[in-house]
Design an enzyme around this catalytic site. Structure first.
Site, mmCIF file in Angstrom:
data_model
loop_
_atom_site.group_PDB
_atom_site.id
_atom_site.type_symbol
_atom_site.label_atom_id
_atom_site.label_comp_id
_atom_site.label_asym_id
_atom_site.label_seq_id
_atom_site.Cartn_x
_atom_site.Cartn_y
_atom_site.Cartn_z
ATOM 1 N N GLU A 106 -31.162 -27.304 5.364
ATOM 2 C CA GLU A 106 -32.620 -27.421 5.463
ATOM 3 C C GLU A 106 -33.094 -28.736 4.844
ATOM 4 O OE1 GLU A 106 -34.925 -24.566 3.210
ATOM 5 O OE2 GLU A 106 -36.746 -24.993 4.341
ATOM 6 N N LYS B 5 -32.119 -25.666 9.665
ATOM 7 C CA LYS B 5 -33.489 -25.210 9.403
ATOM 8 C C LYS B 5 -34.345 -26.464 9.323
ATOM 9 C CE LYS B 5 -36.306 -22.397 6.294
ATOM 10 N NZ LYS B 5 -36.357 -21.063 5.684
#
Ligand code: 13P
Length: 342
Positions: A177, A219
């Site tokens: 992420e 992500k």
């Protein structure tokens, strides 16, 4: 390394109509969220709140996995079932946040680097035993006058790649992420430029560390105008520029891409995801779905506000948001659906 297990986990995480619930706020972040609704930040209250979310009836139809925090993966529900087992019983995969948080980056004012690699191999082995089948590591990229620097992008990319290699060694699917923050007055074009550079560096580092793209989930933050930018790009532009950016920089071999909500309103987070899926249907190399925290459960937290009598109503609010996000992941979210309860 069990590649078959990881392939099955990754496919289930992004199965059609489903996405992830990020319930991995550190206790310090929970303190901020609870303060907004006047709930005391105690272990008991954190457990009660997570219990409310995880016992919401029917949630397994829309949620494929839940990202847990270290404290939560060790806790049990109010009925006495360990949270990972409770999730599994609804067909939901338990996941775990393993990073140690974003810290000030030495020599780089205004920038951060995420810590947590030391001892990670041992922690991953323990989390696997506790039921975790995927993990998350968040890097934070601030956008400003002279930032992000190449040093910041590279340091975070390197850590994301090292973390991913350790996860895969432990048969745990890594979610990487690299969040480009929405804070600031930058334009959507600047967000696109920074996001593309960050993604390219991140996947280059993953390649360098021998991370298998087939067992890796991204992500991503959406390509969006800075929160205080005078001109806010329309929803269609956010959807199109995000897809363009991802197509340029993300390997097609990835099993899926999930998004964070990053401070967008619940409705915007759903609308943007839905438009990506409807406008680009049939032309996307990966499923695009959600991995929201705030845009999935901040409304439920407000409805609960720490009162036992509000639990059922709060679960209704959470179930509604989960259904809206599920529709968005299929390109079918509409204002009419938003106003339709249940
Ligand atoms: P938000 O959806 O609230 O941005 O949180 C997602 C997340 O997991 C951040 O690390």
């Amino acid at each position: 390394m069990d590649s078959k297990l990881m392939a099955a986990t990754a496919a289930a995480m992004v199965a059609s109509g489903k996405g992830l619930l990020a319930a991995d706020e550190s206790s310090a972040t929970v303190a901020k969220r609870f303060a907004g609704v006047n709930v005391e930040n105690t272990e008991a209250n954190r457990r009660t709140y997570r219990d409310l979310l995880f016992t919401t009836p029917g949630i397994g139809s829309h949620i494929s996995g839940v990202i847990l925090f270290d404290e939560t993966i060790r806790q049990s529900s109010l009925a006495g079932k360990p949270f990972p087992a409770l999730l599994e019983s609804q067909g939901i995969i338990p996941g775990i946040k393993v990073d140690g948080g974003a810290k000030d980056y030495a020599g780089h004012p205004g920038e951060q680097v995420t810590e947590g690699l030391d001892g990670l191999r041992g922690r991953l082995a323990e989390y696997f035993k506790l039921g975790a089948r995927f993990a998350k590591w968040r890097a934070v990229i601030n956008v400003g006058r002279d930032i992000p620097s190449s040093g910041c992008i590279e340091a975070n990319a390197h850590a994301l790649a090292r973390y991913s290699a350790l996860c895969q060694e432990a048969s745990i699917v890594p979610i990487i992420e690299p969040e480009v923050l929405i804070d600031g007055d930058h334009t959507i074009e600047r967000c696109h430029e920074v996001s593309e550079a960050v993604l390219r560096a991140t996947f280059q580092a993953c390649y360098g560390q021998r991370v298998s793209a087939e067992h890796l989930i991204l992500k991503a933050s959406m390509v969006i105008s800075g929160k205080s930018c005078a001109t806010q790009a329309p929803e269609e532009q956010v959807a199109d520029m995000t897809v363009e950016c991802l197509k340029r920089a993300v390997p097609a071999a990835l099993p899926g891409v999930v998004f964070l909500s990053g401070g967008q309103s619940d409705e915007k987070a759903a609308a943007h995801l839905s438009l990506m899926n409807s406008r680009h249907a049939g032309r996307l190399p990966w499923p695009l779905t959600f991995s929201y925290s705030r845009a999935l459960h901040q409304a439920a937290l407000k409805a609960w506000s720490g009162r036992e009598g509000n639990v059922q109503a709060a679960q209704g609010v959470f179930a509604h948001r989960a259904r809206m996000c599920s529709l968005a992941s299929q390109g079918r979210y509409t204002a009419v659906e938003e106003r339709t309860a249940g």
